[in-house]
Design an enzyme around this catalytic site. Structure first.
Site, PDB file in Angstrom:
ATOM      1  N   LYS B  92      57.862  -1.406  26.802  1.00 41.69           N
ATOM      2  CA  LYS B  92      59.031  -1.695  27.305  1.00 41.69           C
ATOM      3  C   LYS B  92      60.100  -1.493  26.139  1.00 41.69           C
ATOM      4  O   LYS B  92      61.245  -1.108  26.430  1.00 41.69           O
ATOM      5  CB  LYS B  92      59.064  -3.248  27.602  1.00 41.69           C
ATOM      6  CG  LYS B  92      58.517  -3.818  28.398  1.00 41.69           C
ATOM      7  CD  LYS B  92      59.333  -3.699  29.749  1.00 41.69           C
ATOM      8  CE  LYS B  92      58.736  -4.390  31.121  1.00 41.69           C
ATOM      9  NZ  LYS B  92      59.264  -3.906  32.122  1.00 41.69           N
ATOM     10  N   GLU B 114      67.071  -9.352  31.836  1.00 38.31           N
ATOM     11  CA  GLU B 114      66.313 -10.405  32.439  1.00 38.31           C
ATOM     12  C   GLU B 114      65.065 -10.183  31.952  1.00 38.31           C
ATOM     13  O   GLU B 114      64.485  -8.848  31.544  1.00 38.31           O
ATOM     14  CB  GLU B 114      66.438 -10.145  34.000  1.00 38.31           C
ATOM     15  CG  GLU B 114      65.483  -8.838  34.413  1.00 38.31           C
ATOM     16  CD  GLU B 114      65.689  -7.600  33.890  1.00 38.31           C
ATOM     17  OE1 GLU B 114      66.963  -7.139  33.368  1.00 38.31           O
ATOM     18  OE2 GLU B 114      64.750  -6.660  33.742  1.00 38.31           O
ATOM     19  N   SER B 382      49.569  -0.090  29.035  1.00 41.81           N
ATOM     20  CA  SER B 382      50.923  -0.336  28.911  1.00 41.81           C
ATOM     21  C   SER B 382      51.539  -1.395  27.804  1.00 41.81           C
ATOM     22  O   SER B 382      52.460  -1.303  27.399  1.00 41.81           O
ATOM     23  CB  SER B 382      51.705  -0.542  29.885  1.00 41.81           C
ATOM     24  OG  SER B 382      51.022  -1.633  30.789  1.00 41.81           O
TER      25      SER B 382
END
Lengths: 270, 400
Positions: B92, B114, B382
């Site tokens: 991210k 968010e 990830s």
């Protein structure tokens, strides 16, 4: 000629301004919505916006979000919204009804079926909040072929070039969003709204309605002075939310009469 | 074959994508689109971006051969792209670094985001602190309760966390609330979306920033194995980690691209978060057209996955396009299968994977068995699973 246009035409003759209340279909329940619609007409609504409940109303503030949640809890979706309009039409064939909603429910039942159903229910106009003109040319054409108006929003940040693009597709009236924010946000800056509405008037002869922030009679009066229609949404929904069932209709009527009086008053002085 | 060049100038991936927002957001999106177009190939901007990726995030992340796992499963060799080793613990951070730099260039002193599980919120709070930007993170009330350590991490980093009480009180509602904030504060605020969804240009921009993952893989696989993998696997919620690794490989048709969705309690139960694998209808949500979990009147239905990061009813529009075009395949694995793969990686390789990632690992185990030992599967690892230990412990009946 569409009913929306003829209402505006006749108001124009008497130099009066339209009062357009908003309610969400199915809030607090389908039967009451029909009663509320009639009460709105009895107390001076020139046309009515009916919200189609949606789980994710991203342009709405908390008041109208909760109205959607109550309606969905009553199993009211897009099809029952149209049924509610039909029920209202049994006793009222003259007041224009404008459906306001989001694209997904309309696409989910199919755009063609949606338009067929609302045509049957004698709906006069549609506002699809998340359909900007670039994404809705075909939709607008289809509505037009059935004589249903496409009402578009213009915002305080809409540039002149874009105003021209939008008014090319818009029919019925232009809905000017009076502030940067969601429905039911803080009070509006009337000077800024005046300037913006005058600017839009340079580009179009369509009537201009102002909404998103008209919370009291005084604001309604100021807005009526500089526009063709006053849209009142969250404030009415608040009455539905806060009133016991036995008093709801009376509370809504009282609020409407206040607003109507404020709008009429300025006609005499203005 | 024609080089892949989607989306078009309106953000369309075939019939998917686009800009489905209220007029109040259009000018902000146009400004963002223009500024991104201006900076995306700007050498100074890219130098700054890659400098931060190297020195702040710790890139490049390594590719690791999971030799013991490969032996245990039997079949194709399993390689892992170690995004879990990034600063903040997941992929991210790659795109938040890019978006926050763009915010800075655009002169926006305030960023909003968010978050579901809290990873994107933490990544945004982190880069906001690094760049001296005010940061507000919207998080569903349910997720605030489920992910309290991440809420505290964001607060430590100076962010304000706003619990969202509307709708289902989860990720999609947090996204709605962030959009509402943005409409209200457009002039001073940049909205850092955490996945390849949202209105144009977000799906493209987030993909581009995160495609550093796939670009590194191309070089690293060449170096390590002198060839590219036969299949690349990544979990798909909104789909940003998958797009990041898929995108540079789209033109290499020999490489299978497989997205793994969350089947939750099982696709047949309806309690899942797998719009692509469950043949959901196409719809419009959060600014784009895509496959969407909804009822027959277009109401968005509540999703379920053991992993909060996959618990989303839609999917990035480019994935919908990749599915329909046949370029990528999409499958789903259940909560239980993901949990088994989670424990497997912990014990066999000494890596605690995120529950999201565990979905991709579970499918890698299935697929490896069907392939031969001279073939290669590359899994985008990830994120790391430290954030999930409470969830795992609870599921195992252990209270920490």
């Amino acid at each position: 000629m569409s009913k929306i246009k003829s209402v505006f035409d006749s108001l124009l003759k008497s130099q009066a301004k339209a009062l357009i209340p908003f309610v969400t279909a199915g809030d607090p329940n389908p039967e009451m919505t029909v009663k509320i619609l009639h009460a709105l007409v009895d107390t001076g609504a020139d046309m009515i916006e009916v919200g189609i409940p949606f789980t994710d109303p991203m342009a709405d503030g908390p008041v109208i979000q909760r109205a959607s949640e109550r309606a969905i809890a009553n199993n009211v979706g897009i099809k029952r919204t149209i049924e509610i309009v039909k029920e209202f039409r049994k006793k009222n064939s003259h007041t224009p009804i404008i459906l306001m909603g989001y694209a997904n429910p309309m696409e989910a039942i199919g755009i063609d079926l949606f338009i067929e159903l609302i045509h049957e229910a004698d709906v006069d106009g549609v506002i699809t909040v998340d359909y900007p003109p670039e994404e809705s040319k075909e939709f607008v054409e289809k509505l037009k072929s059935k004589g249903i108006d496409s009402i578009f929003l213009l915002s305080p940040t809409t540039e002149d070039k874009r105003i021209k693009l939008i008014i090319e597709q818009a029919t019925g009236f232009i809905y000017y969003v009076s502030l940067k924010g969601v429905t039911g946000s803080a009070n509006i800056d009337i000077e800024q709204v005046t300037e913006r509405v005058q600017n839009i008037k340079k580009y179009t002869k369509l009537p201009i309605g102002v909404g998103f922030g008209v919370r009291d009679a005084n604001t309604a009066k100021e807005v009526a002075l500089i526009s063709d229609a006053v849209v009142i949404g969250s404030r009415i929904v608040q009455e539905i939310e806060n009133s016991p069932p036995s008093e709801m209709i009376e509370k809504i009527k009282a609020l409407m009469m206040d607003m109507k009086k404020a709008i009429e008053k300025q006609e005499m002085t203005g | 074959m024609q080089a892949y060049d989607l989306p078009d100038q309106f953000g369309h991936f075939g019939q998917f994508g686009g800009t489905f927002v209220a007029e109040t957001l259009i000018e902000a999106l146009n400004e963002l689109r223009d500024m991104y177009a201006k900076y995306k190939d700007d050498p100074d901007f890219l130098a700054e971006f890659h400098h931060d990726l190297k020195h702040f995030v710790g890139r490049p992340s390594p590719i690791y051969f999971a030799e013991r796992l490969t032996k245990k499963i039997g079949g194709a060799k399993i390689y892992l792209k170690r995004e879990d080793l990034n600063h903040t613990g997941a992929h991210k951070v790659n795109n938040t670094v890019g978006q926050a730099l763009l915010a800075k260039k655009m002169g926006k002193p305030r960023v909003i985001a968010e978050t579901g599980a809290g990873q994107h919120g933490v990544a945004t709070a982190t880069i906001a602190a690094r760049l001296g930007l005010e940061c507000v993170v919207y998080m569903g009330l349910e997720d605030v309760k489920r992910q309290s350590p991440n809420v505290y991490r964001m607060k430590l980093l100076g962010a304000k966390v706003v619990p969202v009480e509307s709708g289902s009180k989860t990720l999609k509602d947090a996204l709605n609330e962030a959009l509402r904030d943005w409409v209200t504060n457009v002039s001073n605020t940049f909205y850092i979306i955490g996945t390849v969804a949202g209105p144009h240009p977000y799906p493209m921009m987030v993909r581009d920033f995160n495609s550093v993952v796939g670009k590194e893989c191309k070089d690293q696989m060449h170096e390590l194995c002198d060839r590219q993998p036969d299949a690349i696997l990544a979990c798909v919620g909104g789909g940003s980690n998958a797009m990041g690794i898929f995108y540079p490989y789209i033109d290499q048709e020999k490489v299978r691209l497989i997205g793994v969705e969350a089947a939750g309690h099982g696709l047949e139960t309806g309690k899942h978060a797998a719009p692509l694998s469950s043949n959901s209808a196409i719809g419009v949500l959060h600014g784009n057209r895509t496959y969407l979990m909804q009822n027959d009147e277009g109401q968005i239905i509540e999703t379920h996955s053991v992993s909060a990061g996959l618990d989303y009813p839609g999917v990035g529009p480019e994935h919908s396009w990749l599915k329909d075009s046949g370029r990528a395949e999409y499958v789903a694995v259940t909560d239980d299968e993901a949990m088994a793969a989670f424990h497997n990686l912990c014990r066999v390789e000494g890596i605690i994977p995120a529950l999201e990632t565990s979905h991709a690992l579970a499918y890698a185990e299935k697929l490896a068995k069907e392939m031969s030992p001279d073939q290669i599967i590359l899994v985008n690892l990830s994120g790391r699973g430290d954030k999930d230990i409470n969830t795992v412990a609870n599921l195992s009946g252990i209270s920490l």
